[in-house]
Design a protein around this motif. Structure first.
Motif, mmCIF file in Angstrom:
data_model
loop_
_atom_site.group_PDB
_atom_site.id
_atom_site.type_symbol
_atom_site.label_atom_id
_atom_site.label_comp_id
_atom_site.label_asym_id
_atom_site.label_seq_id
_atom_site.Cartn_x
_atom_site.Cartn_y
_atom_site.Cartn_z
ATOM 1 N N GLN A 1 15.371 38.586 16.929
ATOM 2 C CA GLN A 1 15.956 37.948 18.112
ATOM 3 C C GLN A 1 14.886 37.721 19.178
ATOM 4 O OE1 GLN A 1 18.987 36.830 18.337
ATOM 5 N NE2 GLN A 1 19.874 37.767 16.524
ATOM 6 N N LEU A 2 14.009 38.697 19.360
ATOM 7 C CA LEU A 2 12.945 38.585 20.353
ATOM 8 C C LEU A 2 11.983 37.451 20.014
ATOM 9 C CD1 LEU A 2 11.588 39.759 22.894
ATOM 10 C CD2 LEU A 2 10.286 41.252 21.359
ATOM 11 N N LEU A 3 11.590 37.352 18.760
ATOM 12 C CA LEU A 3 10.679 36.277 18.354
ATOM 13 C C LEU A 3 11.328 34.910 18.522
ATOM 14 C CD1 LEU A 3 9.013 37.881 15.200
ATOM 15 C CD2 LEU A 3 7.908 37.350 17.373
ATOM 16 N N CYS A 4 12.613 34.811 18.217
ATOM 17 C CA CYS A 4 13.324 33.545 18.387
ATOM 18 C C CYS A 4 13.438 33.185 19.869
ATOM 19 C CB CYS A 4 14.700 33.628 17.745
ATOM 20 S SG CYS A 4 15.555 32.048 17.738
ATOM 21 N N ALA A 5 13.783 34.171 20.703
ATOM 22 C CA ALA A 5 13.879 33.927 22.152
ATOM 23 C C ALA A 5 12.522 33.525 22.715
ATOM 24 C CB ALA A 5 14.406 35.171 22.855
ATOM 25 N N LEU A 6 11.467 34.170 22.246
ATOM 26 C CA LEU A 6 10.119 33.833 22.699
ATOM 27 C C LEU A 6 9.761 32.398 22.319
ATOM 28 C CD1 LEU A 6 7.580 34.901 24.086
ATOM 29 C CD2 LEU A 6 6.813 35.755 21.869
ATOM 30 N N THR A 7 10.139 31.995 21.111
ATOM 31 C CA THR A 7 9.901 30.616 20.668
ATOM 32 C C THR A 7 10.605 29.622 21.583
ATOM 33 O OG1 THR A 7 9.645 31.296 18.369
ATOM 34 C CG2 THR A 7 10.212 29.009 18.743
ATOM 35 N N LEU A 8 11.855 29.906 21.926
ATOM 36 C CA LEU A 8 12.606 29.001 22.797
ATOM 37 C C LEU A 8 12.032 28.959 24.216
ATOM 38 C CD1 LEU A 8 16.240 29.676 21.567
ATOM 39 C CD2 LEU A 8 14.905 27.577 21.293
ATOM 40 N N ALA B 1 8.952 26.884 24.070
ATOM 41 C CA ALA B 1 9.332 25.473 23.921
ATOM 42 C C ALA B 1 9.796 24.904 25.257
ATOM 43 C CB ALA B 1 10.426 25.329 22.867
ATOM 44 N N ALA B 2 10.555 25.689 26.019
ATOM 45 C CA ALA B 2 11.022 25.238 27.336
ATOM 46 C C ALA B 2 9.846 25.043 28.284
ATOM 47 C CB ALA B 2 12.013 26.248 27.913
ATOM 48 N N GLY B 3 8.881 25.940 28.234
ATOM 49 C CA GLY B 3 7.683 25.799 29.075
ATOM 50 C C GLY B 3 6.888 24.558 28.709
ATOM 51 N N ALA B 4 6.720 24.319 27.416
ATOM 52 C CA ALA B 4 5.979 23.129 26.966
ATOM 53 C C ALA B 4 6.701 21.855 27.391
ATOM 54 C CB ALA B 4 5.785 23.161 25.454
ATOM 55 N N LEU B 5 8.026 21.847 27.260
ATOM 56 C CA LEU B 5 8.798 20.673 27.664
ATOM 57 C C LEU B 5 8.682 20.429 29.168
ATOM 58 C CD1 LEU B 5 10.755 18.413 26.902
ATOM 59 C CD2 LEU B 5 12.621 20.044 27.186
ATOM 60 N N ALA B 6 8.755 21.499 29.950
ATOM 61 C CA ALA B 6 8.622 21.362 31.406
ATOM 62 C C ALA B 6 7.248 20.808 31.783
ATOM 63 C CB ALA B 6 8.859 22.714 32.083
ATOM 64 N N PRO C 1 13.885 22.229 20.623
ATOM 65 C CA PRO C 1 14.750 23.406 20.854
ATOM 66 C C PRO C 1 16.079 23.326 20.095
ATOM 67 C CG PRO C 1 13.831 22.665 22.936
ATOM 68 C CD PRO C 1 13.486 21.627 21.893
ATOM 69 N N ILE C 2 16.616 22.131 19.932
ATOM 70 C CA ILE C 2 17.863 21.968 19.187
ATOM 71 C C ILE C 2 17.646 22.358 17.726
ATOM 72 C CG2 ILE C 2 19.583 20.278 18.397
ATOM 73 C CD1 ILE C 2 18.903 18.715 21.018
ATOM 74 N N PHE C 3 16.522 21.947 17.162
ATOM 75 C CA PHE C 3 16.202 22.279 15.776
ATOM 76 C C PHE C 3 16.005 23.793 15.622
ATOM 77 C CE2 PHE C 3 13.221 22.659 12.175
ATOM 78 C CZ PHE C 3 14.044 22.148 11.190
ATOM 79 N N VAL C 4 15.301 24.420 16.582
ATOM 80 C CA VAL C 4 15.093 25.875 16.521
ATOM 81 C C VAL C 4 16.431 26.604 16.574
ATOM 82 C CG1 VAL C 4 14.123 27.872 17.746
ATOM 83 C CG2 VAL C 4 12.755 25.809 17.476
ATOM 84 N N ALA C 5 17.320 26.173 17.464
ATOM 85 C CA ALA C 5 18.635 26.804 17.564
ATOM 86 C C ALA C 5 19.413 26.649 16.261
ATOM 87 C CB ALA C 5 19.411 26.203 18.731
ATOM 88 N N HIS C 6 19.324 25.489 15.638
ATOM 89 C CA HIS C 6 20.015 25.268 14.361
ATOM 90 C C HIS C 6 19.464 26.193 13.282
ATOM 91 C CE1 HIS C 6 21.858 23.313 10.934
ATOM 92 N NE2 HIS C 6 20.658 23.197 10.393
ATOM 93 N N VAL D 1 -1.791 24.983 25.145
ATOM 94 C CA VAL D 1 -1.798 26.446 25.038
ATOM 95 C C VAL D 1 -0.437 26.945 24.558
ATOM 96 C CG1 VAL D 1 -1.953 28.590 26.385
ATOM 97 C CG2 VAL D 1 -3.630 26.772 26.742
ATOM 98 N N LEU D 2 0.640 26.401 25.131
ATOM 99 C CA LEU D 2 1.980 26.826 24.712
ATOM 100 C C LEU D 2 2.281 26.424 23.266
ATOM 101 C CD1 LEU D 2 4.080 26.279 27.936
ATOM 102 C CD2 LEU D 2 3.524 28.443 26.827
ATOM 103 N N LEU D 3 1.753 25.285 22.832
ATOM 104 C CA LEU D 3 1.925 24.904 21.427
ATOM 105 C C LEU D 3 1.208 25.896 20.508
ATOM 106 C CD1 LEU D 3 1.626 21.012 21.545
ATOM 107 C CD2 LEU D 3 3.657 22.357 21.020
#
Length: 191
Positions: A21-28, A31-36, A108-113, A169-171
């Motif tokens: 769960q932690l690794l998945c949350a970290l990925t999201l 991803a949110a930081g990169a998108l921003a 992020p939609i793909f990661v959530a799926h 860097v975030l990628l």
């Protein structure tokens, strides 16, 4: 009475689940930081990597200070070609960088799926997508800088360029996190 083995097994399963769960949350979050950062660089800053009083250079602008008119003058495509800037090169750079933004929107939609379906194969696809995003962003930015390097000094770069570097860097961090998730999944679910 519950035996010590059952308690330690239960704690081990809980720890494994929390790690996933932690690794998945970290990925999201990454991803949110990169998108921003991509939104900031390409939409808020309008794709300008240099935005100074005497020059504005970006994916859609190439403006230099005109001493005669004492104002910033934006050059047309024919002037850029006369200066040795390849129009197809600039267009390729623009397409690559903005394509990375599109990937960032849907990622992020793909990661959530993938997280909902708990498929390890999906994480391999996530890793491939991240590598593609890294390549097209690096390629687009590198192509643009190669074309315009004669008119840009390293001290000229402003927020848009720094945001794209932050995205890189975030990628890289997302690639590392996805790799860690795959390693974790391989050890916890060998099948």
């Amino acid at each position: 009475m519950v035996s010590r083995e059952h308690v330690s097994t239960g704690m081990g399963l809980l720890q494994q689940r929390c790690t996933g769960q932690l690794l998945c949350a970290l990925t999201l979050l990454e991803a949110a930081g990169a998108l921003a950062l991509m939104f900031y660089a390409l939409l808020w800053e309008a794709g300008n990597l240099v935005d100074l009083p005497d020059k504005r250079i970006g994916f859609y602008n190439f403006c230099l200070w005109n001493e005669t008119d004492r104002e910033l003058q934006c050059l047309e495509y024919q002037h850029l070609q006369a200066m040795g800037i390849s129009l197809p090169g600039i267009m390729l750079a623009r397409v690559c960088v903005y394509a990375c933004l599109v990937f960032c929107l849907f990622y992020p939609i793909f990661v959530a799926h993938v997280k909902c379906t708990e498929e390890r194969q999906g994480w391999k696809v996530i890793l491939i997508i991240l590598i593609i995003k890294m390549i097209i962003l690096s390629g687009g930015l590198g192509t643009f800088l190669f074309q315009t390097s004669q008119w840009i000094h390293p001290s000229d770069f402003t927020g848009g360029f720094l945001a794209l570097l932050g995205t890189q860097v975030l990628l890289l961090l997302q690639i590392l996190t996805a790799t860690m998730y795959l390693s974790w999944a391989k050890h916890t679910h060998p099948c």
